[in-house]
Scaffold this motif. Structure first.
Motif, short mmCIF file in Angstrom:
data_model
loop_
_atom_site.label_atom_id
_atom_site.label_comp_id
_atom_site.label_asym_id
_atom_site.label_seq_id
_atom_site.Cartn_x
_atom_site.Cartn_y
_atom_site.Cartn_z
N LEU A 268 0.83 -1.20 0.00
CA LEU A 268 0.00 0.00 0.00
C LEU A 268 0.87 1.26 0.00
N ASP A 269 1.88 1.27 0.83
CA ASP A 269 2.80 2.39 0.92
C ASP A 269 3.46 2.66 -0.43
N GLU A 270 3.99 1.61 -1.05
CA GLU A 270 4.66 1.76 -2.35
C GLU A 270 3.70 2.26 -3.41
N ALA A 271 2.49 1.69 -3.44
CA ALA A 271 1.51 2.07 -4.46
C ALA A 271 1.06 3.52 -4.28
N LEU A 272 0.81 3.92 -3.03
CA LEU A 272 0.38 5.29 -2.78
C LEU A 272 1.49 6.28 -3.15
N ALA A 273 2.72 5.97 -2.77
CA ALA A 273 3.84 6.85 -3.11
C ALA A 273 3.99 6.98 -4.62
N ALA A 274 3.81 5.88 -5.35
CA ALA A 274 3.90 5.93 -6.81
C ALA A 274 2.78 6.79 -7.39
N CYS A 275 1.59 6.67 -6.84
CA CYS A 275 0.48 7.52 -7.29
C CYS A 275 0.82 9.00 -7.12
N MET A 276 1.38 9.34 -5.96
CA MET A 276 1.66 10.73 -5.64
C MET A 276 2.78 11.32 -6.47
N GLU A 277 3.51 10.49 -7.18
CA GLU A 277 4.55 10.98 -8.10
C GLU A 277 3.98 11.30 -9.47
N GLU A 278 2.74 10.91 -9.74
CA GLU A 278 2.14 11.13 -11.05
C GLU A 278 1.81 12.61 -11.24
N ALA A 279 2.39 13.21 -12.27
CA ALA A 279 2.20 14.65 -12.50
C ALA A 279 0.73 15.00 -12.70
N ASP A 280 0.00 14.16 -13.42
CA ASP A 280 -1.40 14.45 -13.70
C ASP A 280 -2.23 14.46 -12.41
N LEU A 281 -1.98 13.50 -11.54
CA LEU A 281 -2.71 13.45 -10.27
C LEU A 281 -2.37 14.67 -9.42
N ARG A 282 -1.12 15.03 -9.34
CA ARG A 282 -0.73 16.20 -8.55
C ARG A 282 -1.39 17.47 -9.09
N GLN A 283 -1.47 17.59 -10.40
CA GLN A 283 -2.12 18.76 -11.00
C GLN A 283 -3.60 18.80 -10.66
N ARG A 284 -4.23 17.64 -10.66
CA ARG A 284 -5.66 17.60 -10.34
C ARG A 284 -5.90 17.90 -8.86
N ILE A 285 -4.99 17.49 -8.01
CA ILE A 285 -5.11 17.82 -6.58
C ILE A 285 -5.00 19.33 -6.38
N VAL A 286 -4.03 19.95 -7.06
CA VAL A 286 -3.86 21.41 -6.97
C VAL A 286 -5.09 22.12 -7.53
N ALA A 287 -5.61 21.63 -8.64
CA ALA A 287 -6.79 22.26 -9.25
C ALA A 287 -7.99 22.19 -8.30
N GLY A 288 -8.01 21.17 -7.44
CA GLY A 288 -9.09 21.04 -6.48
C GLY A 288 -8.90 21.87 -5.23
N GLY A 289 -7.79 22.62 -5.16
CA GLY A 289 -7.58 23.51 -4.02
C GLY A 289 -6.71 22.96 -2.91
N SER A 290 -6.13 21.78 -3.10
CA SER A 290 -5.25 21.20 -2.09
C SER A 290 -3.80 21.28 -2.54
N VAL A 291 -2.91 20.93 -1.64
CA VAL A 291 -1.47 20.97 -1.92
C VAL A 291 -0.91 19.57 -1.75
N PRO A 292 -0.47 18.90 -2.83
CA PRO A 292 0.07 17.54 -2.68
C PRO A 292 1.24 17.52 -1.70
N ARG A 293 1.23 16.56 -0.80
CA ARG A 293 2.31 16.44 0.18
C ARG A 293 2.49 14.96 0.51
N MET A 294 3.45 14.34 -0.12
CA MET A 294 3.67 12.92 0.09
C MET A 294 4.54 12.68 1.32
N MET A 295 4.10 11.76 2.16
CA MET A 295 4.91 11.24 3.27
C MET A 295 4.75 9.73 3.28
N ARG A 296 5.85 9.02 3.46
CA ARG A 296 5.78 7.57 3.58
C ARG A 296 5.33 7.18 4.98
N ARG A 297 5.18 5.91 5.22
CA ARG A 297 4.53 5.41 6.44
C ARG A 297 5.13 5.97 7.74
#
Length: 323
Positions: A268-297
């Motif tokens: 789960l940790d590895e998969a979530l971290a990989a998701c948070m590296e995706e540029a498209d997902l990060r852009q969509r999070i920012v567009a929704g008004g949040s600030v992407p901030r990845m932290m591992r377990r």
């Protein structure tokens, strides 16, 4: 020995294995339930669906988001804590569930440290201070002056006791000396309607829930209740810039019930971290008004413990409480 006899003998060792060993299948082999303990349409709901979709793609199974709002996130996160520790239920941990609630509620239904396993952080969620468009103030100091001249307490809403919205407003009242009355909501949409129609005086609302209405002029943004300005409203000053030192901001991450096997948590940790590296997902999070901030377990677990101590100090200073 006949070929049939040989096949039976060769199969015998496998048949003799314990039932648990034979039944164990690679994880995940069925959909995963993601519990969002906040209301539909709120920042947590938006993030759950964005990230849950990408996490499911990484794991090869559907992630089904289930909204379980109520009791300041306690209803939803209790369901997570009491779920089987098999990796098929996860929940959206927040400033309420894992930092504030234990200081607000006399009888918590779960222990935020002992009953969960941290998976990873997803985003910071700054709140925007919005007021009805029909009132005159255009900035925070103007709003403070207006509020002090009302002759009555301010009415404000939030997604629940212990949310960053509730705590930011409580800090605001404590710092300015303005009496404020809290109304918790299970529906972000109804809370926004009540502000627009003047039944509420102010919201410390998640940006994703109000950005369209604010940009359309249906409500007026006057400040950001976080330590920094936000990309969605780059010209909007923070509360601190306007002389009121409120920097409480929301955050969200993923947690699982305590006792989930280590290999599943690691995946789960590895998969979530990989998701948070995706540029498209990060852009969509920012567009929704949040600030992407990845932290591992491990880092996320330390962060939540630190946030709990900080929220405890704020709650004691403001006198906020549940009920």
């Amino acid at each position: 020995m006949t070929s049939i006899r040989r096949r039976v003998l060769l199969a015998a060792p496998a048949l003799a294995l314990p039932a648990s060993a034979r039944a164990q299948a690679p994880w995940p082999d069925r959909p995963i339930r993601w519990i969002n303990p906040g209301p539909a349409g709120g920042a947590g709901d938006v993030l759950s669906r964005l990230v849950g979709d990408r996490l499911g793609a990484r794991l090869g199974q559907t992630v089904v988001v289930e909204n379980r709002p109520g009791a300041g996130t306690n209803i939803g996160m209790t369901a997570v804590a009491r779920s089987a520790p098999d990796g098929y239920t996860v929940g959206l941990a927040s400033i309420a569930s894992h930092a504030a609630n234990k200081w607000l509620h006399a009888n918590m239904p779960f222990d935020p440290e002992k009953d969960f396993a941290a998976v990873g952080m997803i985003a910071l969620v700054p709140n925007i201070v919005v007021v009805p468009p029909q009132i005159p103030p255009r900035d925070l100091q103007g709003f403070i002056a207006w509020a002090k001249g009302l002759g009555r307490p301010l009415n404000f809403g939030s997604v629940g006791i212990g949310s960053s919205q509730h705590l930011a407003a409580a800090q605001f009242g404590q710092i300015t000396g303005i009496e404020i009355i809290h109304a918790p909501y299970n529906q972000a949409g109804q809370m926004n309607t009540d502000l627009i129609e003047g039944r509420l005086d102010v919201l410390f609302q998640s940006i994703s829930a109000v950005s369209g209405m604010a940009q359309a002029g249906r409500m007026r943004p006057i400040a950001v209740s976080g330590p920094e300005r936000v990309p969605a409203f780059p010209d909007l000053p923070t509360m601190r810039e306007q002389g009121v030192d409120v920097t409480t901001t929301g955050w969200f991450g993923l947690a699982a019930p305590a006792g989930v096997p280590e290999p599943i948590l690691a995946r789960l940790d590895e998969a979530l971290a990989a998701c948070m590296e995706e540029a498209d997902l990060r852009q969509r999070i920012v567009a929704g008004g949040s600030v992407p901030r990845m932290m591992r377990r491990a880092e996320f677990a330390r962060f939540m413990a630190e946030q709990s101590e900080r929220m405890g100090a704020i709650i004691r200073a403001t006198g906020a409480r549940a009920g």
